[in-house]
Design an enzyme around this catalytic site. Structure first.
Site, PDB file in Angstrom:
ATOM      1  N   GLU A   1       0.868  -1.172  -0.003  1.00  0.00           N
ATOM      2  CA  GLU A   1       0.003   0.098  -0.044  1.00  0.00           C
ATOM      3  C   GLU A   1       0.917   1.135   0.004  1.00  0.00           C
ATOM      4  OE1 GLU A   1      -2.879  -0.100   3.042  1.00  0.00           O
ATOM      5  OE2 GLU A   1      -3.749  -1.910   2.504  1.00  0.00           O
TER       6      GLU A   1
ATOM      7  N   GLU B   1      -5.310  -8.322   0.789  1.00  0.00           N
ATOM      8  CA  GLU B   1      -5.896  -8.117   2.068  1.00  0.00           C
ATOM      9  C   GLU B   1      -7.334  -7.998   1.781  1.00  0.00           C
ATOM     10  OE1 GLU B   1      -4.339  -4.887   4.244  1.00  0.00           O
ATOM     11  OE2 GLU B   1      -2.213  -5.539   3.743  1.00  0.00           O
TER      12      GLU B   1
HETATM   13  O1  IFM Z   1      -3.697  -3.332   9.193  1.00  0.00           O
HETATM   14  C1  IFM Z   1      -3.819  -2.561   7.903  1.00  0.00           C
HETATM   15  C2  IFM Z   1      -2.409  -3.029   7.234  1.00  0.00           C
HETATM   16  O2  IFM Z   1      -1.321  -2.778   7.687  1.00  0.00           O
HETATM   17  C3  IFM Z   1      -2.710  -2.444   5.898  1.00  0.00           C
HETATM   18  N1  IFM Z   1      -3.954  -2.672   5.372  1.00  0.00           N
HETATM   19  C4  IFM Z   1      -5.041  -2.059   5.940  1.00  0.00           C
HETATM   20  C5  IFM Z   1      -5.041  -3.005   7.181  1.00  0.00           C
HETATM   21  C6  IFM Z   1      -6.411  -2.510   8.152  1.00  0.00           C
HETATM   22  O3  IFM Z   1      -6.371  -1.035   8.295  1.00  0.00           O
END
Ligand code: IFM
Length: 439
Positions: free
Chosen positions: A156, A349
């Site tokens: 990200e 994710e």
């Molecule tokens: O915890 C975070 C992760 O580190 C990166 N993506 C979003 C998740 C939830 O906020």
């Protein structure tokens, strides 16, 4: 929650869970400092005043956590390698042990090489950080590459730029607004250099984990549409376009430092797959001239857009709307926009924060999103995997330990792990997917 059977995903589909080093490892004394250590030491930066010094103590308890992964039945585990740990004597030994343990348990290791914990003293505003990253990546690949097949360069960069460098909500706490753009460019350059470094070490299965979500205009009014388009550019196109097309969106390249044309050739090194982190869409309208409280974040008044609530949806404990069909929309939209250029997609994710061990809300969230993902597959998007965020409750950055994303509950006093109802649900889903179809 839907009770009909989950549709079957294609053979070879990769099921997994994700974590990151700073959020779970602890053992801060056994690594070098990162920008997050300095940030969390500043009063008021983290909602509950906590730090990640101990977190889930995964560094010492990784065997127990790998046993949880094996019992869950995942194919793969996405974790991150801490650059500050690798920079410390013996730091790589930990990942050696972790990878061995995973391989012995039959779980594929999928390391992310940067998940926001930049070593203290380095700075993404400096171009040289990209070259330093590539050196570190070579060292990690040289050591783990005999057992690791699948790699993720960055996690990200959009959020790290926006929250860390533009708005000051995450480390390193800068509030540069649009002057944060060089941090985005240098991360993208670091990604491209890392792809080359990994290939030089023989790696053949390389991706990136980018956060994406559909942007919904607040109305059809031209000012709302224009604002939404700009937000979409910042969150989605600024990062996907250079990687997948070798170009920045119109008008952006001029704002980037250095020899952008030459850098773009590096940034657009072909990827073996493209990772998408999806949580929710965003509804965006014209600026309203006032600060906005949104999803735990205060957005300044001077932004050229305003983020609005998505009404009529369930919300996670974080306040994020639950919109599974946003995932289908996102992926089918990507396939159209990047036609012929989008490699296979992996959802790196997807998850939600809810309290409690009997986390039926999380089950409903995950069930809805996995079905939405299957609809994207049916629509012809080449999706190869799905990773739940997250295995464990963990240090949720500026929210501290107040947001629980885990399939496994962690008691942060005793560090005891307790699988939640959602862990059982996911285990059953994986078993079901592996059963031979009847007939
Ligand atoms: O915890 C975070 C992760 O580190 C990166 N993506 C979003 C998740 C939830 O906020």
């Amino acid at each position: 929650m839907a009770t009909d059977a989950m549709p079957r995903f294609p053979d070879g589909f990769l099921w997994g869970v994700s974590t990151s080093a700073h959020q779970i490892e602890g053992a801060a004394a056994l690594r070098g400092p990162s920008v997050w250590d300095a940030f969390t030491a500043e009063p008021g930066r983290v909602r509950d005043g906590s730090t990640a010094a101990v977190a889930c103590d995964h560094y010492h308890r990784y065997r127990e956590d790998v046993a949880l992964l094996a019992d869950l039945g995942v194919d793969a585990y996405r974790f991150s390698v801490s650059w500050p740990r690798v920079g410390s004597p013996g730091g790589l030994d930990f990942y050696d042990r972790l990878v061995d343990e995973l391989c012995a348990a039959g779980v594929r290791p999928v390391p992310t090489l940067f998940h926001w914990d930049l070593p203290a003293g380095l700075d993404w505003l400096e171009r040289d950080t990209a070259a330093r990253f590539a050196q570190y990546v070579s060292a990690v690949a040289g050591r783990l590459g005999d057992r690791v097949g699948k790699w993720i360069t960055l996690n990200e960069p959009a959020e790290h730029t926006l929250l860390g460098h533009a708005l000051g909500i995450h480390a390193p706490g800068r509030e540069l607004l649009f002057d944060a753009l060089p941090a985005a460019h240098h991360q993208l350059l670091a990604h491209g250099l890392a792809v080359r470094a990994l290939r030089a070490e023989g790696a053949t299965d390389i991706g990136i984990a980018n956060s994406h979500g559909p942007t919904w205009p607040a109305s059809n009014a031209p000012a709302d549409r224009e604002a939404a388009d700009f937000y979409d550019l910042l969150l989605n196109r600024l990062f996907a376009d250079p990687l997948l097309t070798g170009r920045y969106p119109e008008g952006v390249g001029e704002l980037m430092p250095g020899d952008v044309a030459a850098d773009l050739e590096v940034i657009a090194e072909p990827l073996d797959w493209y990772g998408v982190n999806y949580y929710a869409p965003t509804r965006v309208g014209a600026p309203q001239g006032a600060e906005i409280e949104f999803g735990g974040v205060t957005l300044p008044a001077e932004l050229p857009f305003s983020v609005r609530e998505i009404e009529g949806r369930p919300r996670t404990d974080f306040g994020w709307p639950v919109v599974p069909e946003g995932l289908t929309e996102l992926l089918t939209g990507f396939r159209e926009r990047y036609a012929g250029r989008l490699p296979p997609v992996v959802i790196t994710e997807n998850g939600c924060s809810y309290e409690g061990l009997d986390d039926q809300d999380r089950i409903a969230y995950l069930d809805g999103h996995v079905r939405a993902l299957h609809r994207a597959v049916e629509a012809g998007v080449d999706v190869r995997g799905y990773f739940v965020w997250s295995l464990l409750d963990n240090f949720e950055w500026a929210e501290g330990y107040a947001r629980r994303f885990g399939l496994v509950h962690v008691d942060f006093e005793t560090l005891a792990r307790t699988p939640k109802a959602s862990y059982g649900w996911f285990r059953e889903l994986l078993a079901e997917q592996r059963r031979a179809p009847v007939g």
